[in-house]
Write a protein that holds these residues in place. Structure first.
Motif, PDB file in Angstrom:
ATOM      1  N   HIS A 114       5.698   0.984  -4.131  1.00 17.18           N
ATOM      2  CA  HIS A 114       4.965   1.794  -5.213  1.00 17.18           C
ATOM      3  C   HIS A 114       4.218   3.007  -4.564  1.00 17.18           C
ATOM      4  O   HIS A 114       3.437   2.722  -3.741  1.00 17.18           O
ATOM      5  CB  HIS A 114       4.091   0.721  -6.170  1.00 17.18           C
ATOM      6  N   GLY A 115       4.510   3.987  -4.913  1.00 17.52           N
ATOM      7  CA  GLY A 115       4.074   5.110  -4.481  1.00 17.52           C
ATOM      8  C   GLY A 115       4.406   5.866  -3.098  1.00 17.52           C
ATOM      9  O   GLY A 115       3.801   6.669  -2.648  1.00 17.52           O
ATOM     10  N   LEU A 116       5.652   5.380  -2.670  1.00 13.54           N
ATOM     11  CA  LEU A 116       6.160   5.594  -1.485  1.00 13.54           C
ATOM     12  C   LEU A 116       6.162   7.217  -1.567  1.00 13.54           C
ATOM     13  O   LEU A 116       6.565   7.732  -2.434  1.00 13.54           O
ATOM     14  CB  LEU A 116       7.498   4.987  -1.304  1.00 13.54           C
ATOM     15  N   ALA A 117       5.754   7.527  -0.264  1.00 10.53           N
ATOM     16  CA  ALA A 117       6.209   9.256   0.087  1.00 10.53           C
ATOM     17  C   ALA A 117       6.980   9.437   1.137  1.00 10.53           C
ATOM     18  O   ALA A 117       6.865   9.215   2.307  1.00 10.53           O
ATOM     19  CB  ALA A 117       4.734   9.847   0.296  1.00 10.53           C
ATOM     20  N   MET A 118       7.992   9.954   0.918  1.00  7.66           N
ATOM     21  CA  MET A 118       9.321  10.035   1.765  1.00  7.66           C
ATOM     22  C   MET A 118       9.334  11.686   1.788  1.00  7.66           C
ATOM     23  O   MET A 118       9.938  12.406   0.879  1.00  7.66           O
ATOM     24  CB  MET A 118      10.506   9.641   1.191  1.00  7.66           C
ATOM     25  N   ALA A 119       9.581  11.932   3.072  1.00  9.90           N
ATOM     26  CA  ALA A 119       9.769  13.433   3.434  1.00  9.90           C
ATOM     27  C   ALA A 119      10.439  13.476   4.800  1.00  9.90           C
ATOM     28  O   ALA A 119      10.534  12.599   5.665  1.00  9.90           O
ATOM     29  CB  ALA A 119       8.432  14.116   3.671  1.00  9.90           C
ATOM     30  N   GLU A 120      11.333  14.711   4.580  1.00  8.81           N
ATOM     31  CA  GLU A 120      12.116  14.994   5.914  1.00  8.81           C
ATOM     32  C   GLU A 120      13.022  13.616   6.478  1.00  8.81           C
ATOM     33  O   GLU A 120      12.871  13.409   7.748  1.00  8.81           O
ATOM     34  CB  GLU A 120      11.260  15.604   6.994  1.00  8.81           C
ATOM     35  N   THR A 121      13.373  12.946   5.700  1.00  6.97           N
ATOM     36  CA  THR A 121      14.035  11.813   6.007  1.00  6.97           C
ATOM     37  C   THR A 121      15.645  11.729   5.738  1.00  6.97           C
ATOM     38  O   THR A 121      15.925  12.103   4.600  1.00  6.97           O
ATOM     39  CB  THR A 121      13.168  10.400   5.620  1.00  6.97           C
TER      40      THR A 121
ATOM     41  N   THR B 193       1.073  -1.291   0.148  1.00  8.36           N
ATOM     42  CA  THR B 193      -0.023   0.108  -0.080  1.00  8.36           C
ATOM     43  C   THR B 193       0.847   1.176   0.077  1.00  8.36           C
ATOM     44  O   THR B 193       2.122   1.069   0.398  1.00  8.36           O
ATOM     45  CB  THR B 193      -0.941  -0.102   1.442  1.00  8.36           C
ATOM     46  N   ARG B 194       0.260   2.572  -0.269  1.00 12.89           N
ATOM     47  CA  ARG B 194       0.961   3.535  -0.326  1.00 12.89           C
ATOM     48  C   ARG B 194       1.546   4.168   1.036  1.00 12.89           C
ATOM     49  O   ARG B 194       0.377   4.363   1.653  1.00 12.89           O
ATOM     50  CB  ARG B 194       0.254   4.791  -1.298  1.00 12.89           C
ATOM     51  N   ARG B 195       2.772   4.036   1.571  1.00  5.51           N
ATOM     52  CA  ARG B 195       3.045   4.330   2.718  1.00  5.51           C
ATOM     53  C   ARG B 195       3.928   5.625   2.598  1.00  5.51           C
ATOM     54  O   ARG B 195       4.681   5.900   1.906  1.00  5.51           O
ATOM     55  CB  ARG B 195       3.664   3.228   3.362  1.00  5.51           C
ATOM     56  N   ARG B 196       3.930   6.349   3.922  1.00  7.56           N
ATOM     57  CA  ARG B 196       4.544   7.402   4.079  1.00  7.56           C
ATOM     58  C   ARG B 196       5.643   7.356   5.029  1.00  7.56           C
ATOM     59  O   ARG B 196       5.391   6.910   6.409  1.00  7.56           O
ATOM     60  CB  ARG B 196       3.718   8.767   4.657  1.00  7.56           C
ATOM     61  N   LEU B 197       6.935   7.668   4.737  1.00 10.62           N
ATOM     62  CA  LEU B 197       8.256   7.610   5.529  1.00 10.62           C
ATOM     63  C   LEU B 197       8.309   9.036   5.696  1.00 10.62           C
ATOM     64  O   LEU B 197       9.080   9.673   5.014  1.00 10.62           O
ATOM     65  CB  LEU B 197       9.082   7.009   4.994  1.00 10.62           C
TER      66      LEU B 197
ATOM     67  N   GLY C 294       7.204   9.856  -3.955  1.00  9.37           N
ATOM     68  CA  GLY C 294       7.431  11.521  -3.954  1.00  9.37           C
ATOM     69  C   GLY C 294       8.608  11.558  -2.778  1.00  9.37           C
ATOM     70  O   GLY C 294       8.610  10.883  -1.905  1.00  9.37           O
ATOM     71  N   TRP C 295       9.639  12.243  -3.100  1.00  9.74           N
ATOM     72  CA  TRP C 295      10.742  12.628  -2.368  1.00  9.74           C
ATOM     73  C   TRP C 295      10.907  14.155  -1.970  1.00  9.74           C
ATOM     74  O   TRP C 295      11.315  14.841  -2.835  1.00  9.74           O
ATOM     75  CB  TRP C 295      12.164  12.028  -2.881  1.00  9.74           C
ATOM     76  N   ARG C 296      10.794  14.426  -0.776  1.00 10.74           N
ATOM     77  CA  ARG C 296      10.768  15.824  -0.392  1.00 10.74           C
ATOM     78  C   ARG C 296      11.785  16.135   0.876  1.00 10.74           C
ATOM     79  O   ARG C 296      11.542  15.356   1.725  1.00 10.74           O
ATOM     80  CB  ARG C 296       9.575  16.447  -0.269  1.00 10.74           C
ATOM     81  N   ARG C 297      12.843  16.626   0.583  1.00 12.37           N
ATOM     82  CA  ARG C 297      13.833  16.945   1.631  1.00 12.37           C
ATOM     83  C   ARG C 297      14.477  15.692   2.237  1.00 12.37           C
ATOM     84  O   ARG C 297      13.958  15.175   3.326  1.00 12.37           O
ATOM     85  CB  ARG C 297      13.211  17.872   2.716  1.00 12.37           C
ATOM     86  N   VAL C 298      15.093  14.946   1.445  1.00 12.39           N
ATOM     87  CA  VAL C 298      15.590  13.819   1.794  1.00 12.39           C
ATOM     88  C   VAL C 298      16.993  13.556   1.389  1.00 12.39           C
ATOM     89  O   VAL C 298      17.746  14.314   0.557  1.00 12.39           O
ATOM     90  CB  VAL C 298      15.076  12.553   0.743  1.00 12.39           C
ATOM     91  N   GLU C 299      17.848  13.068   2.497  1.00 13.24           N
ATOM     92  CA  GLU C 299      19.340  12.829   2.208  1.00 13.24           C
ATOM     93  C   GLU C 299      19.621  11.516   2.482  1.00 13.24           C
ATOM     94  O   GLU C 299      19.311  10.722   3.251  1.00 13.24           O
ATOM     95  CB  GLU C 299      19.872  13.693   3.637  1.00 13.24           C
TER      96      GLU C 299
ATOM     97  N   TRP D   8      10.723  14.724  -7.110  1.00 13.96           N
ATOM     98  CA  TRP D   8      11.743  14.944  -6.266  1.00 13.96           C
ATOM     99  C   TRP D   8      11.786  16.428  -6.022  1.00 13.96           C
ATOM    100  O   TRP D   8      11.624  17.325  -6.829  1.00 13.96           O
ATOM    101  CB  TRP D   8      12.910  14.605  -6.842  1.00 13.96           C
ATOM    102  N   ARG D   9      11.948  16.980  -4.584  1.00 11.97           N
ATOM    103  CA  ARG D   9      12.174  18.199  -4.335  1.00 11.97           C
ATOM    104  C   ARG D   9      13.353  18.260  -3.322  1.00 11.97           C
ATOM    105  O   ARG D   9      13.051  17.851  -1.991  1.00 11.97           O
ATOM    106  CB  ARG D   9      10.802  18.867  -3.927  1.00 11.97           C
TER     107      ARG D   9
END
Length: 222
Positions: free
Chosen positions: A73-80, A53-57, A96-101, A117-118
């Protein structure tokens, strides 16, 4: 001399700032279907990892993860922050990748087509095949990385830079580039030379690419 307005703009990176984190057990990280937020996972190891399922990390740190195949699939990763991660293959299309290192990590194949990606920073990483076809990418930095192939076919790419990197092949067929700075990359091959429009290269890189350009154009140099 170029005017300031004509200079290549650098990526706008926002450092990840993590608050207090709590440890997450392997079972929840691997098999749950809820979002994973403000947690720390250390030393997770498994042959395969599947998030159906589409999960958020979010707002988390993942270190020492070792997985042969991760499907998300559809992973949402932010501030990680991802550190010392070893993946044979990552399948996360439309993610989606936002503020990821991502630092000190090895990824054999990353299938990330259609992703957004952002503000993403890869540092000290070895990447085999990075598939960003049909992606929307802005503010991406690679530092001290080895990338065998970066596929940006049909992607919209803005403010991307390389620092002390080696890049084997760059695929740019039907891509749209703006402020893509390749001067910090040792570049071996470009799949579609016309796709370089909107990129910045050094004079040395241009000379290195000259034989390839001549061959593609059917020009004989004697």
């Amino acid at each position: 001399m170029n005017s300031p307005a004509s200079q290549t703009r650098a990526p706008r990176l926002t450092p990840v700032k993590l608050g207090q984190l709590i440890g997450v057990d392997d079972g929840r990280f691997a098999d749950g279907d809820d979002d994973v937020e403000a947690v720390e996972s250390h030393g997770f190891s498994r042959e395969s990892l599947s998030w159906p399922t589409r999960r958020r990390l979010d707002s988390s740190r993942v270190s020492g993860l070792r997985v042969e195949q991760w499907r998300a699939h559809g992973l949402a990763m932010a501030e990680t922050v991802l550190e010392r991660v070893e993946l044979v293959s990552l399948h996360a299309a439309d993610s989606g990748w936002r503020r990821v290192e991502v630092c000190d990590s090895r990824i054999g194949s990353a299938e990330l087509s259609g992703s957004v990606w952002r503000s993403v920073h890869f540092s000290g990483c070895k990447l085999g095949y990075l598939n960003l076809r049909d992606a929307q990418v802005s503010d991406l930095q690679f530092t001290n990385c080895l990338i065998e192939e970066l596929d940006l076919m049909r992607s919209k790419v803005t403010r991307v830079a390389f620092s002390n990197c080696r890049l084997g092949r760059l695929e740019l067929t039907r891509s749209t580039l703006a402020d893509v700075d390749l001067r910090g990359a040792q570049l071996s091959d470009v799949g579609d030379l016309a796709g370089l429009s909107g990129a910045t290269v050094s004079l040395e890189q241009l000379l290195d690419l000259a034989p390839l350009m001549a061959a593609r154009l059917g020009v004989k140099v004697e």
